[in-house]
Design an enzyme around this catalytic site. Structure first.
Site, mmCIF file in Angstrom:
data_model
loop_
_atom_site.group_PDB
_atom_site.id
_atom_site.type_symbol
_atom_site.label_atom_id
_atom_site.label_comp_id
_atom_site.label_asym_id
_atom_site.label_seq_id
_atom_site.Cartn_x
_atom_site.Cartn_y
_atom_site.Cartn_z
ATOM 1 N N ASP A 77 -5.440 8.722 10.996
ATOM 2 C CA ASP A 77 -4.117 8.204 11.320
ATOM 3 C C ASP A 77 -3.581 8.706 12.649
ATOM 4 O O ASP A 77 -3.806 9.851 13.039
ATOM 5 C CB ASP A 77 -3.131 8.561 10.207
ATOM 6 C CG ASP A 77 -3.361 7.701 8.983
ATOM 7 O OD1 ASP A 77 -3.245 6.469 9.106
ATOM 8 O OD2 ASP A 77 -3.685 8.257 7.917
ATOM 9 N N GLU B 159 0.854 -1.184 0.000
ATOM 10 C CA GLU B 159 0.000 0.000 0.000
ATOM 11 C C GLU B 159 0.889 1.233 0.000
ATOM 12 O O GLU B 159 1.638 1.468 0.941
ATOM 13 C CB GLU B 159 -0.903 0.000 1.235
ATOM 14 C CG GLU B 159 -1.931 -1.112 1.186
ATOM 15 C CD GLU B 159 -2.656 -1.305 2.511
ATOM 16 O OE1 GLU B 159 -2.712 -0.346 3.306
ATOM 17 O OE2 GLU B 159 -3.148 -2.414 2.730
#
Ligand SMILES: Cc1ncc(COP(=O)(O)O)c(C=O)c1O
EC number: 4.2.1.20
Lengths: 253, 393
Positions: free
Chosen positions: A56, A45
């Protein structure tokens, strides 16, 4: 056949690694991809950095901020990896937030991905209904698999809807958290993994968030198809640079 | 054309809920319940009682005689500066704390820039005895010390947002991350008409008490419910949404939204989102926002911390795009002068945010018999240091 589907059809657990493009150094992208493939990783990824990555935790946030400071941007990433298919055959997924894709132009973005040989996208803040109404046809036209997330709080009904809309795999967020927030799995995760396993979904699941070593990788993949490592790999890059990627991967399996 | 949110939270092309799956259950719980809860008689009763006895509503609609004479038109000030805690922000936090209680939440989180919304949230949490965590950019903590102290006195924990640019947008990111990590017991009180659906609509409804009162007060004073214009400053847009709300579908009422031009729209130090922004996604909402060509969100600038947000709420993006609203931007200097002028002419020290709305009269002329209502969103106590520094007082 799409490389992701091909890989998922193999009789093995999937190890997927996330990294932020443009980090630690602006030009590390291609080497990281090549070394990850050489080390036996199954799926990669590539993170497109964003100024406001709200799903995040600190590790990935900091890598994004640093990557942007280094000068990373969408067009440059495409430029860096334009010939990547000459050297690697591993499935590649671009992961990022929706706004930079929107500004690039969703159609142009998809077209570029197809040209380069990107196999799928993970855009956590592109919701299911908007995807289906506005973008599904476009993604399909450019042979891009769109990967959706589920969490322990996602209702069974919605998991089924996501399973129906998915092709490839479902990204199973291990706990209610941002990336890198928790490490290790307890009772709660085990019963969540079991619950999803019992649902017999048509798409395999790959677990992400909270996987950092062999132990958590093995726990996460007991009932699922594979696991994704992000923050732990970024930390490794921060501490060691790009020269010992093989060493990191061999500790996982 | 409708200027209200549709079922999915869209105002024209703007709004919606562009959120990661981790936030879906939280927002969905709110979306399914907010209208129903707001319409329950027990909710309405408690909300109205608190607005009256605790906040001090209705706030006066004051005819500013000397200001009107100076600009040769009829200017009314809606005195939100007289609300408890010093600004309109508390209308929303009262509503949301009652909402949180109805939803069975035990913990409150909020973001704050200047600290006004943080103080208003800490206040209602103290009132209800609920745990409160306020995220504030590290840079803002340093430059807004009095409000940090207020929040602490009120029992809130102030957590520094150290990511990104360490200001309001990052404090909002941190609050959202907290919500992702605490999805079940926590309610997130957003401070403006921003964020994913249903927040913009919910916050606008709580603030709509402002225009509801203007209507009945104007009827009493001018024998008409509708002014010719309503003017309000726009950071995220909550005081403006409240002041415009009951006039949105009344085309005879002109709507004027005032943004912060900072040091000038094209100076590189500005927060004039309608002029500088492009369509994009910020904090879960599709709206106009300031960003680079690559889609990275940029840091705005204004002397007024409350207007220092890189986006505007989707309602305002739609008002701008559809032409329903007239958008004016005002520089730091223009706002500061207008603030000082209000002190001298009317004996009212306004918040610097509100001073932006007052500053339009220099260039934007009105007819002598026009009735212009300016929403005076807050008082200037919190800005004293800025006024002192600017005017070398
Ligand atoms: C007095 C005052 N007015 C206006 C604003 C801007 O917010 P909004 O646009 O949501 O009304 C603030 C924000 O802190 C404020 O304190």
């Amino acid at each position: 056949m799409n490389r992701i589907k091909q890989k998922l059809s193999e009789d093995k657990k999937i190890l997927s690694i996330y990294f932020t493009a443009g980090y630690p150094k602006l030009d590390d992208t291609v080497q990281i991809i090549q070394d990850l493939e050489k080390s036996g990783v199954d799926l990669i990824e590539i993170g497109l950095p964003f100024s406001d990555p709200l799903a995040d935790g600190p590790t990935i946030q900091e890598s994004s901020t640093a990557a942007l400071k280094n000068g990373m941007h969408t067009e440059l990433l495409f430029e860096q990896i334009k010939d990547i298919r000459k050297s690697v055959s591993i499935p590649l997924i671009l992961m990022g937030y929706f706004n930079p894709v929107l500004q690039y132009g969703v159609e142009k973005f998809c077209q570029k991905c197809e040209e380069i040989g990107i196999d799928g996208l993970i855009l956590p803040d592109l919701p299911l209904d908007v995807y289906q109404e506005e973008y599904e046809a476009l993604f399909k036209k450019h042979r891009l698999i769109n990967v959706f997330l589920i969490t322990p709080q996602t209702s069974d009904e919605r998991i089924k809807a996501i399973d129906d809309a998915s092709e490839g795999f479902i990204y199973m967020v291990s706990s209610a958290s941002t990336t890198g927030a928790k490490s290790g799995f307890g009772e709660e995760q085990s019963s969540y993994f079991q619950r999803i396993s019992n649902m017999q979904l048509k798409n395999p699941q790959i677990v992400g968030f909270g996987i950092s070593n062999a132990e958590t990788f093995n726990q996460a993949t007991e009932k699922t198809k594979g696991a994704i490592i992000g923050s732990a790999f970024i930390k490794h890059l921060t501490e060691n640079g790009v020269d010992s990627i093989g060493g990191f991967v061999s500790q996982i399996r | 054309m409708s200027y209200h949110a549709d079922e999915k939270g869209y105002y024209g092309e703007f709004g919606g809920a562009f959120i990661p799956e981790m936030l879906y259950p939280n927002c969905e719980e709110l979306r399914q319940n907010y209208i129903q809860i707001m319409e329950e008689p027990s909710f309405k009763q408690e909300f109205q009682q608190l607005l009256k006895d605790y906040v001090g509503r209705p706030t006066p609609l004051y005819f500013a005689k000397r200001l009107s004479e100076k600009f040769n038109t009829k200017i009314y000030l809606k005195r939100e500066d007289l609300c408890h805690t010093g600004a309109h922000k508390v209308n929303n936090t009262i509503g949301q704390i009652l909402m949180a209680k109805k939803l069975g939440k035990h913990r409150i989180i909020a973001e704050t820039g200047a600290g006004q919304h943080g103080v208003a949230t800490a206040t209602v949490c103290a009132l209800m005895g609920i745990e409160c965590v306020v995220y504030m950019g590290e840079i803002d903590i340093a430059r807004q010390a009095p409000n940090v102290a207020r929040m602490k006195m009120l029992g809130a924990e102030v957590r520094a947002a150290k990511s990104g640019s360490k200001t309001l947008k990052d404090a909002t990111n941190e609050a959202i991350r907290d919500w992702i990590n605490n999805p079940v017991d926590t309610h997130y009180i957003i401070g403006s008409v921003v964020g994913p659906h249903p927040y913009p609509d919910m916050v606008a409804r709580f603030q709509s008490v402002i225009s509801e009162e203007i209507k009945s007060q104007l009827l009493e004073k001018e024998d008409r419910e509708n002014p010719d214009y309503v003017v309000a400053c726009v950071g995220g847009g909550s005081n403006a949404a409240g002041a415009f709300y009951h006039y949105l579908d009344t085309p005879e009422v002109g709507i004027i939204a005032v943004e912060a031009a900072g040091k000038g729209i094209h100076s590189g130090e500005s927060a004039a989102t309608s002029a500088l922004g492009k369509v994009g996604i910020i904090h879960g909402s599709k709206t106009l926002l300031m960003q680079t060509a690559d889609g990275q969100i940029t840091e705005p600038y204004s002397i007024s911390a409350g207007l220092d947000y890189p986006g505007v709420g989707p309602m305002h993006a739609h008002l701008y795009k559809s032409g329903r609203g007239e958008f004016i931007s005002i520089t730091d200097d223009e706002a500061m002068q207008a603030g000082l002028e209000l002190c001298k002419l009317e004996g009212i020290i306004p918040a610097i945010e509100s001073s932006h709305a007052l500053a339009i009269f220099e260039d934007r002329k009105f007819k002598e018999d026009d009735v212009v209502v300016v929403n005076l969103s807050g008082r200037g106590d919190k800005d004293l240091q800025n006024y002192i520094d600017y005017f070398k007082l």
